[in-house]
Enzyme design. Structure first.
Site, mmCIF file in Angstrom:
data_model
loop_
_atom_site.group_PDB
_atom_site.id
_atom_site.type_symbol
_atom_site.label_atom_id
_atom_site.label_comp_id
_atom_site.label_asym_id
_atom_site.label_seq_id
_atom_site.Cartn_x
_atom_site.Cartn_y
_atom_site.Cartn_z
ATOM 1 C CG HIS A 15 21.000 -25.004 -23.366
ATOM 2 N ND1 HIS A 15 21.577 -24.792 -22.130
ATOM 3 C CD2 HIS A 15 19.765 -25.514 -23.108
ATOM 4 C CE1 HIS A 15 20.735 -25.154 -21.182
ATOM 5 N NE2 HIS A 15 19.613 -25.593 -21.755
ATOM 6 C CG HIS A 17 17.418 -30.372 -22.494
ATOM 7 N ND1 HIS A 17 17.990 -30.860 -21.339
ATOM 8 C CD2 HIS A 17 17.467 -29.007 -22.400
ATOM 9 C CE1 HIS A 17 18.362 -29.833 -20.563
ATOM 10 N NE2 HIS A 17 18.060 -28.694 -21.191
ATOM 11 C CG HIS A 214 20.316 -26.278 -17.020
ATOM 12 N ND1 HIS A 214 21.054 -27.295 -17.585
ATOM 13 C CD2 HIS A 214 19.253 -26.064 -17.847
ATOM 14 C CE1 HIS A 214 20.467 -27.679 -18.707
ATOM 15 N NE2 HIS A 214 19.375 -26.956 -18.897
ATOM 16 C CD GLU A 217 15.584 -22.391 -17.392
ATOM 17 O OE1 GLU A 217 14.765 -22.530 -18.310
ATOM 18 O OE2 GLU A 217 16.174 -23.359 -16.851
ATOM 19 C CG HIS A 238 18.636 -21.184 -19.323
ATOM 20 N ND1 HIS A 238 17.835 -21.035 -20.433
ATOM 21 C CD2 HIS A 238 18.591 -22.509 -19.008
ATOM 22 C CE1 HIS A 238 17.326 -22.206 -20.777
ATOM 23 N NE2 HIS A 238 17.783 -23.116 -19.927
ATOM 24 C CG ASP A 295 15.816 -25.136 -23.050
ATOM 25 O OD1 ASP A 295 16.574 -26.062 -22.725
ATOM 26 O OD2 ASP A 295 15.203 -24.440 -22.215
#
Length: 364
Positions: A15, A17, A214, A217, A238, A295
């Protein structure tokens, strides 16, 4: 003196980005080259503006991208380069396999409605973006020997993009693309059920495209339930608030659903309140299927080791637990079975663990 890494053995990251993992120097380079004004002239100043070191809300965090994404989006050279440099960074962090995610539409400036980041219309379509990222990742993989695959993101606030995202997953399947994700602001009411997202995930199931979402979270356990029951996700990005629904949590444990945990991120986005026990501690104690991930390291001014240090220092994680969660990450990766087997064997050798017998329970 540099701090010793919390875990100096091969790692798997699921995970992270792409647009949240760009080198500040690269942003400055392309801003200068393309004549785009930035609020800073040095990498250090830029990181101060983009970066976070104390908790903010998830929507506040999402505004950080508005500073620098116009510099990268719509440039073929920039898109290829950030993908290549991403693999270089992960190799330095000891990551042997990574799945990096991004929205093709947020890097495009043509055949996308609306055109993001107030860019003038150009000629880079979401389709070409995927092709460019693939080229960068493949070059990076050859150069740095870290295996890199990608996940294409649907965005909660743009359901009209989602049907194209799943088609791009199908078109570029195994040309680095291994899955689909739903990202963005999960506080948008009812966004899991918007027709574009439903259509895309239905098509993903039908076409054998791996799925993550997602959820949980900053949103409630109900959003996690929607991700699993409506969107048929295989992994949860998450998922901390799953713990608020005991029945759902127990069910997902039984079903061996994988949680992509990002400890440092959860602190800075306010997803986890420090006065409470971090959900990762519960996941560890219950031997849940989860991984540790960075992340958006550009915005969080972090590396993957930041998350491992936090887990070791503040949550009582041991080397054995780090091995266990990385093996679970490899098992829950979106690689084809034969490549997954190779990755697992690579970890077993590095960790000096015997490979489990074929019938063994999934928990090392």
């Amino acid at each position: 003196m540099a701090q010793a890494p919390a875990f100096d053995k091969p790692k798997v990251e699921l995970h992270v980005h792409l647009d949240g993992a760009i080198n500040p120097e690269t942003i400055l380079y392309f801003a200068k080259q393309r004549g785009i004004a930035l609020p800073a002239d040095t990498a250090q100043e830029l990181q101060k503006i983009i970066g976070m070191d104390k908790p903010q809300s998830l929507p506040e965090f999402l505004t950080k991208f508005e500073y620098y994404m116009p510099v990268i989006a719509g440039s073929r050279e920039a898109i290829k380069r950030i993908a290549y440099e991403f693999v270089e960074t992960k190799a330095k962090e000891g990551v042997v396999y990574v799945e990096v995610r991004y929205s093709p539409h947020l890097l495009a400036n043509s055949k996308v409605e609306p055109i993001p980041w107030k860019q003038p219309e150009g000629d880079i379509t979401p389709d070409e973006v995927v092709n460019l990222v693939n080229q960068g990742l493949q070059r990076g993989e050859k150069a740095f020997r870290t295996k890199a695959r990608s996940i294409l993101c649907c965005m909660r606030h743009q359901p009209n993009w989602s049907p194209e995202v799943v088609e791009l997953c199908k078109k570029y399947w195994q040309q680095t693309v291994v899955g689909i994700d739903l990202a963005g602001d999960e506080t948008i009411k009812g966004s899991s059920s918007l027709p574009g997202h439903l259509e895309a995930y239905k098509e993903a199931v039908k076409s054998g495209i791996h799925r993550t979402v997602h959820a949980g979270e900053v949103g409630s356990a109900e959003i996690v339930r929607e991700a699993v029951d409506i969107l048929k996700t295989e992994r949860v990005g998450h998922g901390y608030h799953t713990l608020e629904d005991k029945a759902l949590y127990n069910r997902l444990r039984k079903e061996n659903i994988h949680f992509e945990v990002c400890p440092w991120s959860s602190y800075l986005t306010g997803a986890w309140k420090p006065e409470t026990e971090h959900p990762a501690i519960r996941f560890k104690d219950d031997r849940v299927n989860y991984s540790l991930n960075s992340d958006d390291p550009l915005v969080f001014r972090s590396t993957l080791d930041t998350d491992y240090q936090m887990a070791k220092r503040d949550m009582g994680f041991t080397e054995e637990e780090f091995k266990r969660l990385n093996i679970n990450a490899a098992r829950s990766s979106f690689l084809p079975e034969n490549e997954k087997e190779d990755l697992l064997n690579q970890l077993y050798r590095a960790y000096r663990l015997p490979p489990p017998p074929a019938t063994a329970d999934q928990d090392p």
